[in-house]
Design a protein around this motif. Structure first.
Motif, short mmCIF file in Angstrom:
data_model
loop_
_atom_site.label_atom_id
_atom_site.label_comp_id
_atom_site.label_asym_id
_atom_site.label_seq_id
_atom_site.Cartn_x
_atom_site.Cartn_y
_atom_site.Cartn_z
N THR A 200 0.83 -1.20 0.00
CA THR A 200 0.00 0.00 0.00
C THR A 200 0.86 1.25 0.00
OG1 THR A 200 -1.70 1.27 1.19
CG2 THR A 200 -0.20 -0.04 2.53
N SER A 201 0.32 2.33 -0.58
CA SER A 201 1.00 3.63 -0.55
C SER A 201 0.41 4.53 0.53
CB SER A 201 0.87 4.32 -1.91
OG SER A 201 -0.49 4.56 -2.25
N ASP A 202 -0.50 3.98 1.35
CA ASP A 202 -1.15 4.77 2.40
C ASP A 202 -0.47 4.49 3.74
OD1 ASP A 202 -3.18 5.29 4.63
OD2 ASP A 202 -4.21 6.16 2.92
N ALA A 203 0.30 5.46 4.23
CA ALA A 203 1.06 5.27 5.46
C ALA A 203 0.15 5.11 6.67
CB ALA A 203 2.01 6.44 5.68
N VAL A 204 -0.96 5.87 6.71
CA VAL A 204 -1.85 5.81 7.87
C VAL A 204 -2.47 4.42 8.01
CG1 VAL A 204 -3.98 6.72 8.87
CG2 VAL A 204 -2.32 8.28 7.84
N ARG A 205 -2.97 3.89 6.92
CA ARG A 205 -3.60 2.56 6.99
C ARG A 205 -2.54 1.47 7.25
NH1 ARG A 205 -7.22 5.12 3.08
NH2 ARG A 205 -9.32 5.10 4.01
N TYR A 206 -1.37 1.62 6.66
CA TYR A 206 -0.31 0.63 6.89
C TYR A 206 0.07 0.61 8.37
CZ TYR A 206 4.03 -1.97 6.41
OH TYR A 206 5.02 -2.92 6.55
N LEU A 207 0.30 1.78 8.96
CA LEU A 207 0.70 1.84 10.36
C LEU A 207 -0.43 1.42 11.29
CD1 LEU A 207 2.84 5.10 10.24
CD2 LEU A 207 3.64 2.73 10.33
N ARG A 208 -1.68 1.64 10.88
CA ARG A 208 -2.82 1.15 11.64
C ARG A 208 -2.76 -0.37 11.76
NH1 ARG A 208 -8.23 1.73 8.43
NH2 ARG A 208 -7.25 0.00 7.34
N ASN A 209 -2.46 -1.04 10.65
CA ASN A 209 -2.38 -2.50 10.67
C ASN A 209 -1.17 -2.98 11.46
OD1 ASN A 209 -4.69 -2.70 9.06
ND2 ASN A 209 -3.51 -2.60 7.16
N VAL A 210 -0.07 -2.23 11.37
CA VAL A 210 1.11 -2.56 12.17
C VAL A 210 0.79 -2.47 13.65
CG1 VAL A 210 3.39 -1.68 12.86
CG2 VAL A 210 2.82 -1.92 10.43
N ASP A 211 0.02 -1.45 14.05
CA ASP A 211 -0.35 -1.25 15.45
C ASP A 211 -1.12 -2.46 15.99
OD1 ASP A 211 -0.54 0.13 17.87
OD2 ASP A 211 -2.43 1.07 17.31
N VAL A 212 -2.03 -3.00 15.18
CA VAL A 212 -2.78 -4.20 15.60
C VAL A 212 -1.82 -5.35 15.87
CG1 VAL A 212 -4.42 -5.96 14.85
CG2 VAL A 212 -4.92 -3.55 14.43
N LEU A 213 -0.88 -5.58 14.95
CA LEU A 213 0.03 -6.72 15.10
C LEU A 213 1.06 -6.50 16.21
CD1 LEU A 213 0.58 -7.73 11.38
CD2 LEU A 213 -1.02 -8.68 13.05
N GLU A 214 1.37 -5.25 16.51
CA GLU A 214 2.26 -5.00 17.65
C GLU A 214 1.55 -5.30 18.96
OE1 GLU A 214 3.58 -0.99 16.99
OE2 GLU A 214 5.41 -1.66 15.94
N GLN A 215 0.23 -5.06 19.00
CA GLN A 215 -0.53 -5.37 20.21
C GLN A 215 -0.85 -6.86 20.31
OE1 GLN A 215 -3.64 -2.97 21.73
NE2 GLN A 215 -3.06 -1.14 20.60
N ALA A 216 -0.99 -7.53 19.16
CA ALA A 216 -1.35 -8.96 19.15
C ALA A 216 -0.50 -9.68 18.10
CB ALA A 216 -2.83 -9.13 18.86
N PRO A 217 0.81 -9.84 18.33
CA PRO A 217 1.69 -10.45 17.33
C PRO A 217 1.30 -11.88 16.99
CG PRO A 217 2.81 -10.21 19.46
CD PRO A 217 1.54 -9.43 19.55
#
Length: 317
Positions: A200-217
């Motif tokens: 994706t070229s959307d940083a906000v959505r990419y980092l949103r998904n990263v945040d989920v996986l950081e909380q629940a790897p």
């Protein structure tokens, strides 16, 4: 035990969403979620089929978008990923014996959840690996599913022909010698920096998904194993047979990403031309995960979705 859905400040739970577990015939479990339509009258149910290494949480925004169009939204984590049953002692390995197992799980979800609990008519929205499974299951779903929308279906990967042949030979050799659980691409899950991501070229959505996986790897998996690669190749070969293509009767909208570096857009375009009752749209500039892309690309997706799915904007494109 049901793994609760992971909600973050940037990725709130869609209103009314509930999460349940479906017990499968072979003893495995699927985690599934249902989001009720947020406007009335209810137009039916859209089932989202996720891609490889995705989970319910990644589709919260899309579920809200579809619910506001008057649809109930259902989605689930495929066996071997998300919070559904993992299939190996090392839960991080992307593994499946055959894509027929995915198709069988989809069938059981219809029988046990959608038909008794969700109002028809039924539509499928499927991405990448999920879109390949949708094609695999399409002949059997022709009396259940009114229309399907497939985004960036996995019909071939990018790269040179020589590289793909070498990978296929290596995967088959590993599987045939009892090493099908070996990683073929990558290893244990790691999070890429946005600047080097391919989806994706959307940083906000990419980092949103990263945040989920950081909380629940534990929701993430690593690279695909040799067995998964062989199974995917077998499924692609099956859905590409002329007799199989002729058996697909469900009207489809196939949406390709013009800047896809994960799956082959030319392969998607060639495949779509062989199907009857199918519309092809290529969104120029979009990377692989169209629904995780910038608003400019998502708006093009939803314009096509609304024109294709009855009850949102018309009967057909």
């Amino acid at each position: 035990m049901i793994r609760p859905l992971v909600e973050t400040a940037s990725n709130p739970l869609p209103p009314g969403t509930r999460v349940e577990t479906l017990n499968l015939a072979d003893g495995k479990e699927l985690r599934y979620g249902i989001t009720p339509a947020s406007t009335h009258p209810v137009q039916g149910t859209v089932l989202i089929l996720q891609g490889r290494n995705e989970c319910i949480e990644k589709y919260f925004e899309t579920a809200r978008d579809i619910a506001t169009r008057g649809f109930t939204v259902a989605t689930f984590d495929w066996r071997g990923q998300g919070a559904s049953s993992r299939l190996l002692r090392d839960p991080a390995r992307g593994y499946v014996k055959s894509f027929d197992q995915y198709a069988a799980d989809l069938e059981q979800l219809f029988e046990s959840v959608l038909l008794p609990d969700c109002r028809g008519p039924y539509y499928i929205l499927a991405h990448s690996t999920g879109a390949l499974v949708a094609l695999l299951a399409a002949p059997a779903l022709s009396n259940r599913v009114r229309r399907m929308v497939l985004t960036a279906p996995l019909l071939d990967i990018t790269g040179s022909r020589a590289r793909k042949i070498a990978a296929r030979i290596a995967a088959n050799t590993l599987r045939s010698t009892g090493l099908g659980k070996t990683y073929m691409l990558g290893g244990a899950h790691s999070i890429k920096a946005f600047e080097v991501n391919e989806v994706t070229s959307d940083a906000v959505r990419y980092l949103r998904n990263v945040d989920v996986l950081e909380q629940a790897p534990e929701l993430a998996i690593g690279g695909p194993t040799a067995s998964w690669i062989v199974a995917a190749a077998a499924a692609i070969k099956k859905v590409s047979r002329p007799d199989f293509i002729d058996a697909i009767r469900i009207p489809m909208l196939i949406i390709a990403a013009g800047m896809d570096s994960v799956v082959s857009t030319p392969a998607i375009e060639r495949y779509a031309l062989q199907l009857r009752n199918t519309t092809l749209l290529t969104i120029d500039g979009s990377k692989h995960e169209i629904l995780q892309e910038q608003d400019f690309y998502r708006e093009q997706f939803f314009a096509a979705f609304d024109a294709f799915i009855p009850g949102t904007g018309g009967e057909s494109l």
